[in-house]
Design an enzyme around this catalytic site. Structure first.
Site, PDB file in Angstrom:
ATOM      1  N   GLY A  45     -48.915 -26.440  62.063  1.00 33.16           N
ATOM      2  CA  GLY A  45     -49.797 -27.102  63.025  1.00 33.16           C
ATOM      3  C   GLY A  45     -49.107 -27.523  64.298  1.00 33.16           C
ATOM      4  O   GLY A  45     -49.678 -28.290  65.080  1.00 33.16           O
ATOM      5  N   ARG A  57     -33.409  -7.352  60.364  1.00 34.00           N
ATOM      6  CA  ARG A  57     -34.854  -7.316  60.182  1.00 34.00           C
ATOM      7  C   ARG A  57     -35.342  -8.131  58.990  1.00 34.00           C
ATOM      8  O   ARG A  57     -34.794  -8.037  57.893  1.00 34.00           O
ATOM      9  CB  ARG A  57     -35.328  -5.869  60.007  1.00 34.00           C
ATOM     10  CG  ARG A  57     -36.860  -5.786  60.012  1.00 34.00           C
ATOM     11  CD  ARG A  57     -37.368  -4.380  59.860  1.00 34.00           C
ATOM     12  NE  ARG A  57     -38.815  -4.366  60.037  1.00 34.00           N
ATOM     13  CZ  ARG A  57     -39.632  -3.483  59.491  1.00 34.00           C
ATOM     14  NH1 ARG A  57     -39.161  -2.509  58.756  1.00 34.00           N
ATOM     15  NH2 ARG A  57     -40.937  -3.545  59.697  1.00 34.00           N
ATOM     16  N   ASP A 104     -45.836  -3.465  65.353  1.00 33.48           N
ATOM     17  CA  ASP A 104     -45.958  -3.988  66.712  1.00 33.48           C
ATOM     18  C   ASP A 104     -44.772  -3.646  67.599  1.00 33.48           C
ATOM     19  O   ASP A 104     -44.881  -3.672  68.826  1.00 33.48           O
ATOM     20  CB  ASP A 104     -46.176  -5.507  66.682  1.00 33.48           C
ATOM     21  CG  ASP A 104     -45.115  -6.254  65.881  1.00 33.48           C
ATOM     22  OD1 ASP A 104     -44.308  -5.610  65.188  1.00 33.48           O
ATOM     23  OD2 ASP A 104     -45.121  -7.501  65.936  1.00 33.48           O
ATOM     24  N   CYS A 107     -36.988 -11.674  63.153  1.00 35.19           N
ATOM     25  CA  CYS A 107     -35.724 -10.971  63.053  1.00 35.19           C
ATOM     26  C   CYS A 107     -34.664 -11.691  63.872  1.00 35.19           C
ATOM     27  O   CYS A 107     -34.894 -12.772  64.408  1.00 35.19           O
ATOM     28  CB  CYS A 107     -35.877  -9.537  63.569  1.00 35.19           C
ATOM     29  SG  CYS A 107     -37.223  -8.612  62.802  1.00 35.19           S
ATOM     30  N   GLY A 111     -39.704 -11.331  66.565  1.00 37.72           N
ATOM     31  CA  GLY A 111     -40.983 -12.016  66.713  1.00 37.72           C
ATOM     32  C   GLY A 111     -42.144 -11.218  66.168  1.00 37.72           C
ATOM     33  O   GLY A 111     -41.982 -10.307  65.354  1.00 37.72           O
ATOM     34  N   GLU A 112     -43.323 -11.571  66.642  1.00 37.15           N
ATOM     35  CA  GLU A 112     -44.558 -10.884  66.257  1.00 37.15           C
ATOM     36  C   GLU A 112     -45.482 -10.817  67.465  1.00 37.15           C
ATOM     37  O   GLU A 112     -45.618 -11.797  68.208  1.00 37.15           O
ATOM     38  CB  GLU A 112     -45.296 -11.632  65.141  1.00 37.15           C
ATOM     39  CG  GLU A 112     -44.535 -11.766  63.834  1.00 37.15           C
ATOM     40  CD  GLU A 112     -44.375 -10.447  63.085  1.00 37.15           C
ATOM     41  OE1 GLU A 112     -45.080  -9.488  63.424  1.00 37.15           O
ATOM     42  OE2 GLU A 112     -43.529 -10.403  62.165  1.00 37.15           O
ATOM     43  N   ILE A 143     -44.104 -31.512  51.400  1.00 31.13           N
ATOM     44  CA  ILE A 143     -42.943 -32.253  50.918  1.00 31.13           C
ATOM     45  C   ILE A 143     -43.288 -33.732  50.894  1.00 31.13           C
ATOM     46  O   ILE A 143     -43.850 -34.271  51.861  1.00 31.13           O
ATOM     47  CB  ILE A 143     -41.719 -32.018  51.829  1.00 31.13           C
ATOM     48  CG1 ILE A 143     -41.145 -30.620  51.584  1.00 31.13           C
ATOM     49  CG2 ILE A 143     -40.646 -33.060  51.603  1.00 31.13           C
ATOM     50  CD1 ILE A 143     -40.469 -30.447  50.242  1.00 31.13           C
TER      51      ILE A 143
END
Length: 631
Positions: A364, A50, A100, A2, A76-77, A291
């Site tokens: 990664g 959001r 969360d 968000c 975030g998460e 890509i």
């Protein structure tokens, strides 16, 4: 994922203008296209945009506790929110949502600022306590999510996920910070320690700020840091198994989502490892994307295709032109501050491709910093062994003289490019590494600055902060110091800024399992020879992934996203290069010597020297100044 924004009056509880707050939040609409909200009370206002990922319908923000004592705006998460929620329920807390966000609220209610120790995730959030009149601002341990803030003339502190949210507030003063210009030219990005706008600050990674009405603005507090000063005593085999277990847990946690999820796949070690572990965990084929470039020397899609076939992923790829410089203005707008990492262009394209099928993508990123995966780590480790054998009072004069007379030969095979190595060895480890990671040298910058700029900088050098980080690092050797400095400066300033801005530009949430803080703490304790061995970085990671990935994927030379900038400035961008010195924003600021800039451009275009990286920096800086200062 968000966007957050806010206004907090430090001196007195003045009313907050909802329209002004909404304007700040709406400048972040790309970060949160699925919903918006604002909340105000005397002296404070929180705004939110959001992007719905967890509990899609049930967790609108800003969110209040049931008693309305606490209110939060969160970006975030929290990956372990279910575990934290279960702990809080045993302590009597009752939840109304499945997401969360509410877990953070009640974690703060239960533990105060110590709630941060319980949260595993990427986040930047603001919590206002209506009883104590305190505003709690916090940023995740590694700095995955950004948070800008600044005091303004009415006595308030304004904050937001991106600088553009602050720029939407008419009270923000737009005055350039010249030290940030030197930092940017030194490293190619503006570090978290400073902003190009004087007075604007970035909450550092692993820090929080507790503001209280009626009290002056305090210093931020560090709640977490990397520590390279300890070494694990476990065997290599035990450490290999622990690494795999930590990676599996990190990937598994980041696969929790109520929306379509996939992964970036370059065909390199790190993204391939993430996809391998995702495939092991998932019941459905993992959605992957990559890509490619229409220039064979830059293209890695063949490796990505092999990994996709190996793990039966639902793979998509797109080939873009190597001259894909049409994105420059788009990216300049999304980054706000100048950002000269050319890989931002293909990163934007792969995010754009991913967003067509998923809302969340795992990457990664992070393994190179944690496990010594960059070529510069290998070189620095070798140089440090030489420094350990030859005292500085001998190295400095002797190798410094040899380096000064040795011809510069960027065109030659790597073993014959000794000039930079000799000059580096003549310096201390921190001094040598700071210049190795840089784009321009202090001497090189001085040659293009105006006399006025040199005087105003007063001897300031951007490299000094990296040197200071290395010298004060909790570390046992030079490699530890280099990795620590990269984790504190390069990672949040370059890598994570790039991924955050390019993914959020297309409303995509990027998650980095290899940046799980437990994995980071584990990596910092690894013996040196399990990080760098026989000229290879990330030794333990590659060894541990042999059970999943083929040898030519694990041990091929690292490529990364490369853009042909040198060719651009001798072709379609040649006139832009010439114009920087004559008619651009840089010419009007008076920071540079116009003749020196013209020579940089002309020498490159004529093929006398390769000044492409400097020209790229100057072009991006020029375009950023136009936006930041309305030039």
């Amino acid at each position: 994922m968000c966007g957050i924004a806010g206004i907090f009056h430090l001196e007195t509880a003045k009313p907050v203008d909802p329209a002004r707050l909404k304007k700040m939040a709406d400048r972040l609409a790309h970060r949160g296209p699925d919903g918006s909200g604002i909340w105000t009370a005397p002296g404070v206002g929180l705004g939110h945009r959001r992007l719905s990922i967890i509990d899609i319908e049930g967790s609108p923000q800003p969110m209040l506790t049931a008693d309305e004592a606490l209110v939060i705006s969160f970006n975030g998460e929290i990956y372990n929110f279910q575990e934290v929620r279960a702990k809080l329920e045993t302590k009597g807390h009752v939840f109304r949502t499945e997401g969360d966000t509410e877990v953070i609220l009640y974690a703060y209610k239960q533990w105060g600022v110590d709630c941060l120790k319980h949260l595993n995730g990427m986040f930047a959030f603001a919590i206002f306590d209506q009883r104590t009149k305190q505003l709690f601002l916090a940023r995740d341990r590694l700095g995955v999510k950004p948070l800008f803030y600044a005091p303004v003339s009415d006595g308030s502190v304004i904050f937001g996920s991106e600088l553009k949210a602050l720029l939407a507030n008419p009270l923000l003063r737009r005055e350039p910070e010249l030290r940030a210009v030197d930092d940017y030219l030194a490293f190619g990005y503006v570090p978290d320690t400073i902003s190009l706008l004087k007075g604007v600050k970035k909450l550092p990674a692993g820090h929080y700020l507790l503001l209280e009405q009626g009290k002056p603005e305090p210093q931020s507090v560090q709640y977490w840091d990397m520590d390279f000063s300890q070494r694990s005593k476990a065997s290599a085999g035990e450490l290999e198994e622990e690494l795999v277990a930590l990676m599996k847990e990190a990937v598994s946690l980041r696969m929790i989502a109520d929306v379509p999820l996939g992964a970036f796949l370059s065909g390199g070690v790190d993204s391939s490892a993430v996809v391998a572990l995702m495939s092991e965990k998932s019941r459905q084929p993992v959605k992957t994307c990559s890509i490619g470039f229409d220039q064979a020397s830059l293209d890695e899609t063949g490796y990505a295709e092999r990994i996709a076939q190996r793990f039966k992923t639902d793979h998509r790829s797109r080939t873009v032109a190597a001259d894909d410089f049409g994105l420059i203005d788009t990216l300049t707008d999304h980054f706000d501050e100048p950002f000269a990492d050319g890989s931002a262009l293909p990163t934007y394209r792969v995010c754009e491709l991913a967003r067509q099928n998923v809302t969340v993508a795992l990457s990664g990123d992070g393994a190179d910093e944690a496990l010594a995966g960059y070529r510069r780590h290998v070189f620095h480790n070798a140089e440090e062994q030489v420094r350990g054998r030859i005292p500085q009072f001998i190295r400095g004069p002797a190798l410094g003289w040899l380096g000064s007379v040795y011809p510069k030969a960027d065109w030659a095979p790597r073993p014959f490019r000794a000039k930079s190595t000799l000059l580096s060895l003549a310096r201390t480890g921190p001094e040598g590494y700071a210049e190795a990671v840089g784009v321009t040298t202090p001497a090189g910058r001085t040659t293009i600055y105006s006399d006025e700029m040199v005087a105003k900088l007063g001897g300031y050098k951007g490299e000094s902060q990296m040197i200071d980080l290395m010298e004060s690092a909790p570390a046992q050797n030079g490699l530890d110091q280099a990795q620590y400095a990269d984790m504190k400066m390069w990672l949040p300033g370059d890598i994570l800024t790039k991924v955050d801005r390019t993914s959020m530009a297309v409303s995509l949430e990027a998650r980095e399992p290899l940046l799980d803080y437990k994995l980071m703490e584990f990596a910092a304790k690894l013996p040196t020879n399990l990080r760098v061995r026989k000229g290879q970085g990330k030794y333990l990671l590659k060894k541990s992934m042999e059970r999943y990935l083929p040898e030519d994927i694990l041990y091929r030379p690292k490529m990364g996203f490369v853009t042909p900038i040198a060719q651009w400035f001798r072709g379609p961008l040649a006139e832009e290069a010439r114009g920087i010195a004559k008619a651009g924003a840089l010419a009007r600021m008076g920071w540079f010597d116009p003749q020196a800039l013209s020579k940089v451009a002309d020498d490159h275009i004529a093929g006398k020297s390769d000044n492409s990286r400097l020209l790229w920096q100057l072009l991006i800086l020029d375009k950023s100044l136009v936006r930041l200062f309305n030039l």
